[in-house]
Design an enzyme around this catalytic site. Sequence first.
Site, PDB file in Angstrom:
ATOM      1  N   SER A   1       0.906  -1.216   0.101  1.00  0.00           N
ATOM      2  CA  SER A   1      -0.136   0.093  -0.078  1.00  0.00           C
ATOM      3  C   SER A   1       0.879   1.142  -0.010  1.00  0.00           C
ATOM      4  O   SER A   1       1.336   1.579   0.921  1.00  0.00           O
ATOM      5  CB  SER A   1      -0.829  -0.092   1.142  1.00  0.00           C
ATOM      6  OG  SER A   1      -1.689  -1.145   1.217  1.00  0.00           O
TER       7      SER A   1
ATOM      8  N   LYS B   1      -6.323   3.032  -2.844  1.00  0.00           N
ATOM      9  CA  LYS B   1      -6.272   2.249  -1.713  1.00  0.00           C
ATOM     10  C   LYS B   1      -6.148   3.237  -0.429  1.00  0.00           C
ATOM     11  O   LYS B   1      -6.752   3.063   0.463  1.00  0.00           O
ATOM     12  CB  LYS B   1      -4.954   1.543  -1.757  1.00  0.00           C
ATOM     13  CG  LYS B   1      -4.664   0.655  -0.525  1.00  0.00           C
ATOM     14  CD  LYS B   1      -5.317  -0.249   0.025  1.00  0.00           C
ATOM     15  CE  LYS B   1      -4.919  -0.759   1.175  1.00  0.00           C
ATOM     16  NZ  LYS B   1      -5.638  -1.991   1.681  1.00  0.00           N
TER      17      LYS B   1
ATOM     18  N   LYS C   1      -0.068   4.808   8.437  1.00  0.00           N
ATOM     19  CA  LYS C   1       0.782   5.158   7.430  1.00  0.00           C
ATOM     20  C   LYS C   1      -0.213   5.487   6.024  1.00  0.00           C
ATOM     21  O   LYS C   1       0.071   6.379   5.260  1.00  0.00           O
ATOM     22  CB  LYS C   1       1.735   4.137   6.927  1.00  0.00           C
ATOM     23  CG  LYS C   1       2.438   4.118   5.624  1.00  0.00           C
ATOM     24  CD  LYS C   1       1.995   3.180   4.655  1.00  0.00           C
ATOM     25  CE  LYS C   1       1.659   1.737   4.935  1.00  0.00           C
ATOM     26  NZ  LYS C   1       0.972   0.888   4.023  1.00  0.00           N
TER      27      LYS C   1
HETATM   28  P1  NDP Z   1       4.212  -7.012   7.910  1.00  0.00           P
HETATM   29  O1  NDP Z   1       4.805  -6.028   8.898  1.00  0.00           O
HETATM   30  O2  NDP Z   1       3.266  -8.224   8.540  1.00  0.00           O
HETATM   31  O3  NDP Z   1       5.184  -7.691   6.891  1.00  0.00           O
HETATM   32  C1  NDP Z   1       6.184  -6.594   6.185  1.00  0.00           C
HETATM   33  C2  NDP Z   1       6.994  -7.478   5.252  1.00  0.00           C
HETATM   34  O4  NDP Z   1       7.999  -6.206   4.978  1.00  0.00           O
HETATM   35  C3  NDP Z   1       7.860  -8.437   6.025  1.00  0.00           C
HETATM   36  O5  NDP Z   1       8.336  -9.145   5.032  1.00  0.00           O
HETATM   37  C4  NDP Z   1       9.220  -7.607   6.431  1.00  0.00           C
HETATM   38  O6  NDP Z   1      10.315  -8.477   6.689  1.00  0.00           O
HETATM   39  C5  NDP Z   1       9.324  -6.821   5.054  1.00  0.00           C
HETATM   40  N1  NDP Z   1      10.089  -5.574   5.397  1.00  0.00           N
HETATM   41  C6  NDP Z   1       9.861  -4.646   6.491  1.00  0.00           C
HETATM   42  N2  NDP Z   1      10.969  -3.539   6.453  1.00  0.00           N
HETATM   43  C7  NDP Z   1      11.768  -4.148   5.145  1.00  0.00           C
HETATM   44  C8  NDP Z   1      12.970  -3.626   4.739  1.00  0.00           C
HETATM   45  N3  NDP Z   1      13.366  -2.297   5.228  1.00  0.00           N
HETATM   46  N4  NDP Z   1      13.239  -3.901   3.658  1.00  0.00           N
HETATM   47  C9  NDP Z   1      13.056  -5.127   3.095  1.00  0.00           C
HETATM   48  N5  NDP Z   1      11.864  -5.792   3.771  1.00  0.00           N
HETATM   49  C10 NDP Z   1      11.121  -5.304   4.698  1.00  0.00           C
HETATM   50  O7  NDP Z   1       3.073  -6.174   6.949  1.00  0.00           O
HETATM   51  P2  NDP Z   1       2.048  -6.723   6.294  1.00  0.00           P
HETATM   52  O8  NDP Z   1       2.245  -7.919   5.405  1.00  0.00           O
HETATM   53  O9  NDP Z   1       0.754  -6.708   6.984  1.00  0.00           O
HETATM   54  O10 NDP Z   1       1.632  -5.602   4.991  1.00  0.00           O
HETATM   55  C11 NDP Z   1       2.617  -5.463   4.005  1.00  0.00           C
HETATM   56  C12 NDP Z   1       1.630  -4.088   3.058  1.00  0.00           C
HETATM   57  O11 NDP Z   1       0.530  -4.792   2.590  1.00  0.00           O
HETATM   58  C13 NDP Z   1       1.568  -3.069   3.758  1.00  0.00           C
HETATM   59  O12 NDP Z   1       1.778  -1.950   2.823  1.00  0.00           O
HETATM   60  C14 NDP Z   1       0.455  -3.149   4.242  1.00  0.00           C
HETATM   61  O13 NDP Z   1      -0.301  -1.593   4.263  1.00  0.00           O
HETATM   62  C15 NDP Z   1      -0.610  -3.839   3.179  1.00  0.00           C
HETATM   63  N6  NDP Z   1      -1.853  -4.451   3.551  1.00  0.00           N
HETATM   64  C16 NDP Z   1      -1.681  -5.345   4.525  1.00  0.00           C
HETATM   65  C17 NDP Z   1      -3.048  -5.834   4.995  1.00  0.00           C
HETATM   66  C18 NDP Z   1      -2.998  -6.927   6.174  1.00  0.00           C
HETATM   67  O14 NDP Z   1      -4.079  -7.350   6.348  1.00  0.00           O
HETATM   68  N7  NDP Z   1      -2.094  -7.303   6.848  1.00  0.00           N
HETATM   69  C19 NDP Z   1      -4.277  -5.733   4.201  1.00  0.00           C
HETATM   70  C20 NDP Z   1      -4.007  -4.915   2.878  1.00  0.00           C
HETATM   71  C21 NDP Z   1      -2.761  -4.365   2.803  1.00  0.00           C
HETATM   72  P3  NDP Z   1      10.817  -9.149   7.837  1.00  0.00           P
HETATM   73  O15 NDP Z   1      10.329 -10.429   7.967  1.00  0.00           O
HETATM   74  O16 NDP Z   1      12.270  -9.246   7.841  1.00  0.00           O
HETATM   75  O17 NDP Z   1      10.139  -8.358   9.021  1.00  0.00           O
END
Ligand code: NDP
Length: 296
Positions: free
Chosen positions: A96, A171, A240
């Site tokens: 997002s 979104k 965010k």
């Molecule tokens: P999480 O916090 O669960 O996961 C984040 C992911 O990004 C992990 O794989 C993490 O890796 C990785 N990450 C974080 N920082 C970095 C970095 N600096 N470099 C590389 N990788 C990184 O988030 P979500 O999965 O919940 O959300 C992901 C996206 O989807 C967001 O934009 C969110 O707004 C959107 N979203 C989420 C929903 C939900 O229900 N959860 C619904 C709809 C949209 P690591 O494992 O190392 O921490």
Amino acid sequence: MNVSFLGLGAIGAPMARHLARPPFSLSVWNRTAARAAAFASETGVHAAKTPADAARGADVLVTCLPTSREVEALLDGDDGLLAGLARGTVFVDCTSGDPATSRRIAGRLRERGVDFMDAPVSGGVSGAQQGTLTIMCGAEPATLERVRGVLEAFGKKIVLCGPVGAGDAVKAVNQSLLGIHIWALSEGLVALSKAGVSASLALDVINASSGRSNVSQNLFTERVITRAFPRTFKLALLEKDMTIAAEFARENRVPSPMMQSAADLFRVARGALGEDADHVEAVKLLEQWAACEVAG
Ligand code: NDP
């Protein structure tokens, strides 16, 4: 079709799981390598060592990271995506994200012959598990057609919203509405509880009336009344998103006091409740302020 998926977080992992079978040949990468290794051993797919390795040979590369900033940061360096991406790959960002950063990323990729699409999703972790997400696309129509098969693996409603950045904008507005509903229902139910009215009774009435929403029908019924508060979508990520929406409205010179205030309130909630709180836990801040818990 060779697909690479980067970012196996709460929603990324269940999305990627749908690609771990023919006709796709999947590679995954995650910052915390242990997560990618566990996913790979469970599903039989390849775990790439670096973003560059994940990009090499990919027909379609999908990212799902917290914000556009992390996506952009992944481009550079010896192990970065640009070191591995080849002309002809399509880069689908399911983060997002924010429209301006997406347009900047798209510009850098275009110079390398790589097409970019912002493709944020809605439907939560359960929608990702069921493969029924709504996907909001910002791209040229031909770019969407090239990756439609990949999106259909985890999405049900796939909509081209406009050029790059348009998916992010739609979104963000959706998320602003989500936050506003959570906050407004929290105020209402805390007030009703304080006045001695049962919150579950009030919800039952609201859900048969014109004030109902996904927040009242599903989120509060399943998470607040039960006090279960499962952590599926971080409040920090919703804050965010709401900030992206507020900035988008301001950039377009649209008076938006509701969106601005809602983003501010969620910023306060993020500070008070911490980075790991779930989005629905915003109600706890109002409960603290009113010294009254939403009571069944
Ligand atoms: P999480 O916090 O669960 O996961 C984040 C992911 O990004 C992990 O794989 C993490 O890796 C990785 N990450 C974080 N920082 C970095 C970095 N600096 N470099 C590389 N990788 C990184 O988030 P979500 O999965 O919940 O959300 C992901 C996206 O989807 C967001 O934009 C969110 O707004 C959107 N979203 C989420 C929903 C939900 O229900 N959860 C619904 C709809 C949209 P690591 O494992 O190392 O921490």
